[in-house]
Design an enzyme around this catalytic site. Structure first.
Site, PDB file in Angstrom:
ATOM      1  N   GLU A  32       0.817  -1.215   0.000  1.00 34.85           N
ATOM      2  CA  GLU A  32       0.000   0.000   0.000  1.00 34.85           C
ATOM      3  C   GLU A  32       0.856   1.273   0.000  1.00 34.85           C
ATOM      4  O   GLU A  32       0.815   2.060   0.947  1.00 34.85           O
ATOM      5  CB  GLU A  32      -0.952   0.013   1.193  1.00 34.85           C
ATOM      6  CG  GLU A  32      -2.038  -1.021   1.094  1.00 34.85           C
ATOM      7  CD  GLU A  32      -3.088  -0.891   2.200  1.00 34.85           C
ATOM      8  OE1 GLU A  32      -2.818  -0.198   3.202  1.00 34.85           O
ATOM      9  OE2 GLU A  32      -4.167  -1.483   2.055  1.00 34.85           O
ATOM     10  N   GLU A  68      -6.521  -7.789  -0.013  1.00 35.99           N
ATOM     11  CA  GLU A  68      -6.941  -7.703   1.392  1.00 35.99           C
ATOM     12  C   GLU A  68      -8.406  -7.321   1.438  1.00 35.99           C
ATOM     13  O   GLU A  68      -8.860  -6.474   0.667  1.00 35.99           O
ATOM     14  CB  GLU A  68      -6.184  -6.600   2.136  1.00 35.99           C
ATOM     15  CG  GLU A  68      -4.712  -6.827   2.333  1.00 35.99           C
ATOM     16  CD  GLU A  68      -4.069  -5.649   3.080  1.00 35.99           C
ATOM     17  OE1 GLU A  68      -4.765  -4.896   3.792  1.00 35.99           O
ATOM     18  OE2 GLU A  68      -2.845  -5.483   2.929  1.00 35.99           O
TER      19      GLU A  68
HETATM   20  C1  GAL Z   1      -4.059  -2.261   5.238  1.00 34.71           C
HETATM   21  C2  GAL Z   1      -2.670  -2.839   5.375  1.00 34.71           C
HETATM   22  C3  GAL Z   1      -2.623  -4.080   6.233  1.00 34.71           C
HETATM   23  C4  GAL Z   1      -3.442  -3.865   7.478  1.00 34.71           C
HETATM   24  C5  GAL Z   1      -4.853  -3.510   7.089  1.00 34.71           C
HETATM   25  C6  GAL Z   1      -5.784  -3.337   8.246  1.00 34.71           C
HETATM   26  O1  GAL Z   1      -3.997  -0.902   5.032  1.00 34.71           O
HETATM   27  O2  GAL Z   1      -2.115  -3.144   4.126  1.00 34.71           O
HETATM   28  O3  GAL Z   1      -1.285  -4.366   6.554  1.00 34.71           O
HETATM   29  O4  GAL Z   1      -2.862  -2.850   8.222  1.00 34.71           O
HETATM   30  O5  GAL Z   1      -4.846  -2.312   6.370  1.00 34.71           O
HETATM   31  O6  GAL Z   1      -7.086  -2.971   7.832  1.00 34.71           O
END
Ligand code: GAL
Length: 693
Positions: A161, A320
């Site tokens: 990110e 994610e």
């Molecule tokens: C994203 C990140 C992850 C984790 C997640 C939590 O921004 O890539 O590592 O922190 O959010 O929602």
């Protein structure tokens, strides 16, 4: 138009068949090794077939300057691989270790007041630091050399990110890089002066060395907007340049492994120009976190559709999402029963061929210990883990039915998304802070969905002009080139919706003159002399406007003072005379060439658009489902290129059960109450997936 890298998708492990990827971020280094075997047992139980490894493991891989320890990583990669679980390996460069930042504090980024962002979280590095680049690229080389022949590593997950925490850096390194960026973009300092309008307030510069980032200037919104806009462009490019250096270092050593970096496409923000970044990855991947409440499904579908647009309809990777609550909102809502499975399948419906979560096992310590995961604190005997297993099963069924590789079917409607307009309208010295480019597209997406049409979100640079209908929602910046593209689209028969706050300025944020929307007045057939902002911060000030068709406008309306002779007014304002808005045109249709343009001169929101759209679509001769309940279901279709495999997805958008009729064979259903051979009743949060005949 953009030039893309060749699309490359992570391939299955030897001896395995291609399947939708399923898994999540795995942080075994947060756990004693005794847990690892249990992790693998549970992954197999859930049918997980891929994990992303090492994203935040720099300190554990390079334990001190130049000292590398791959033993633990080899042990876990070996265990995973033998269990048939592939690895999406991180470059591990997202969060530098303490020894590095203590030795080289000059790699830390600085805020607009010059304060340092200290270690304590992650991404505390500046992309323009030559020192940081050297360390990060050395790690990339080590990682690539070490894993180049490892058959279990199927792709690279470069950093994480980009720009999540370090989007803007105002350090001296950033200043030098910004000067070079301006030189490359403009050539001469005079061209920069023109672009930024520096005759205003004595800001004229004699030399590139006089360019500084938009550092703290005292309170208020008085920063030069041209400079601000370019600083956003530069910041996206600076991170991209850093990413490309990492990518190329990895790719040189492991040319056979596809690479990606996870984007953050959602209505939550636009730190980077992801459409531009889409040119630089082998496959697009995205992280998405649900918006609680009544927008939940629609916002998810909207974001996923935009990712699909950025991926140019090639299958993309959901890197994610969350099984339940996040940890970073003021109130971290749980998902309702059914939503974990439904959300994942909604991403799949919109073109994802991989579903991954942050993260595999919920942490015991650290800032994210209350963030949900696939294995929650409660362990295996939990609803979340049961959902995770159910989803694993669903994805297997979809794979066996041949879903992967099919593409989201093109809609008849394109809603344009424009990163540059979003960046320009975020600035606060505009007619109102209540309107940004971002505030409009979701309303349009939802209003079309209410009519039973699932629109495509299409980036400005992409092929929106090949759709039957296109919408330009608050596309505030329009260059001459884009204005001409719009002109061609409509004159060649395109059906275009244009909203207020479109075509106001050119690419340097210089206002087009002669009345708004200056760059395409001829196409839209209206001329507006002033903005009519609305608000409730001063008692008695104008806070809404009623339209003759029953819709209500808020926040911003155009004061349209004339329309072209061929135009027809579809709705006008009904207001008190003293406001000067009574009978002023609000929605206008204008024939242009062989096409038509409907101009919506105010912010109507989802409800006002839903009410106004049928008449406008009729005027344009665009068909749409006439059934009153067409909008209760989000209906999406994925198709193989040869048209032989078709999958239909039905999601319940509301709070009551809905009945659907379908042709084909049910592959997956969740919260579906009753079924016959071709009808089913879907409960709220439910989904039905059918393979067409
Ligand atoms: C994203 C990140 C992850 C984790 C997640 C939590 O921004 O890539 O590592 O922190 O959010 O929602």
């Amino acid at each position: 138009m953009s030039t893309r890298r060749t699309y490359r998708w992570p391939q299955p492990l030897d001896g395995q068949r291609q399947r939708l990827w399923y898994g999540g971020d795995y942080n075994p280094d947060q756990w004693p090794e005794e847990i690892w075997d249990d992790d693998i047992r549970l992954m197999r139980k859930a049918k997980v077939n891929l994990v992303s490894l090492g994203i935040f493991s720099w300190a554990k891989i390079e334990t001190s300057d130049g000292v590398f320890d791959f033993d633990w990583l080899d042990r876990i990669v070996g265990k995973l691989g033998k269990a048939g679980i592939a690895v999406d390996m991180a470059s591990a460069t997202a969060s530098p270790p303490m020894w590095l930042t203590q030795k080289h504090p000059e790699v830390l980024w600085r805020d607009e007041r010059g304060d340092i962002c200290w270690p304590g979280a992650r991404q505390h590095w500046r992309p323009t630091s030559p020192v940081f680049r050297e360390y990060a690229l050395r790690l990339c080389r080590q990682m690539a050399e070490h894993f180049k022949d490892n058959p279990y590593v199927v792709s690279w997950h470069v950093s994480n990110e980009y720009g999540c925490h370090n989007r803007f850096d105002y350090s001296d390194d950033a200043m030098c890089a910004f000067q070079k960026w301006c030189k490359a973009r403009y050539g001469t300092i005079e061209a920069v002066n023109d672009a930024w309008g520096t005759s205003f307030w004595a800001q004229r510069m004699n030399d590139f060395s006089e360019i500084i980032p938009p550092r703290f200037i005292g309170e208020g919104n008085f920063m030069n907007p041209g400079k601000l806009l370019d600083f956003k462009r530069f910041s996206s490019d600076a991170l991209k340049d850093f990413y490309k250096a990492e990518r190329d270092t990895l790719a040189q050593i492991t040319p056979d492994k596809p690479l990606t970096t996870n984007f953050m496409v959602s209505t939550g923000g636009t730190p980077l120009d992801y459409d531009d970044w889409g040119d630089e990855v082998d496959f697009v991947s995205n992280d998405h976190y649900f918006v609680p409440g009544e927008q939940h499904l629609d916002e998810l579908a909207w974001s996923a559709s935009l990712v699909d647009g950025i991926a140019r309809k090639k299958p993309w990777f959901l890197m994610e999402n969350s099984t339940g609550a996040v940890n970073w909102r003021p109130v971290n809502y749980r998902k309702e029963p059914g939503q974990t499975v439904r959300d994942a399948l909604a991403h799949v419906a919109m073109g994802a061929d991989a579903v991954c979560y942050f993260q595999w096992r919920q942490s015991r310590a650290g800032a994210e210990k209350f963030h949900s995961a696939m294995v929650p604190h409660a362990g295996e005997n939990s609803q979340i883990f049961r959902d995770v297993c159910e989803l694993g099963d669903d994805l297997r069924k979809l794979s066996e039915a041949g879903l992967e590789g099919t593409e989201l079917k093109k809609s008849s409607v394109a809603i344009v998304f424009d990163y540059q307009s979003e960046w320009a309208t975020e600035h606060s010295a505009n007619p109102t802070q209540k309107v940004r480019h971002f505030t409009e597209p979701l309303d349009w997406f939802r209003a079309f969905a209410d009519l039973g049409i699932t629109a495509d979100m299409v980036p400005m640079r992409s092929d929106w002009d090949t759709y039957e209908v296109a919408v330009l929602p608050c596309v505030y910046l329009l260059s001459e080139v884009d204005s001409n593209r719009i002109r061609r689209y409509v004159s060649n028969g395109g059906k275009l919706f244009v909203t207020y706050y479109t075509g106001i300025s050119d690419e340097h944020d210089h206002v087009w003159l002669g009345g708004y929307p200056g760059s395409i007045r001829d196409v839209v057939g209206v001329r507006s002399e002033e903005f009519t902002p609305m608000g409730d911060d001063f008692p008695g000030a104008l806070d809404h406007l009623n339209l003759s068709n029953g819709a209500v406008a808020h926040d911003l309306a155009d004061w349209i003072t004339s329309t072209s002779p061929d135009a027809t007014v579809l709705a006008a304002y009904q207001a008190e005379e003293r406001t000067g808005m009574n009978d002023v045109p609000a929605i206008v249709v204008n024939p242009f060439g062989t096409g038509k343009c409907v101009y919506v001169g105010c912010k109507l929101g989802r409800d006002g658009l839903r009410l106004s759209l049928p008449q406008a679509l009729d005027e344009m001769g665009v068909g749409y489902p006439r059934e009153a309940d067409a909008g209760h279901v989000l209906r999406v279709e994925r198709k193989s290129e040869d048209g032989r495999r078709t999958f239909l997805f039905y999601f319940n958008r509301g709070d009551d059960d809905v009945k659907v009729e379908f042709e084909g064979e049910i592959v997956v259903s969740s919260l579906v109450q009753s079924e016959t051979r071709n009808t089913a009743s879907i409960s709220p949060n439910g989904v039905l997936i059918v393979k067409g005949q």
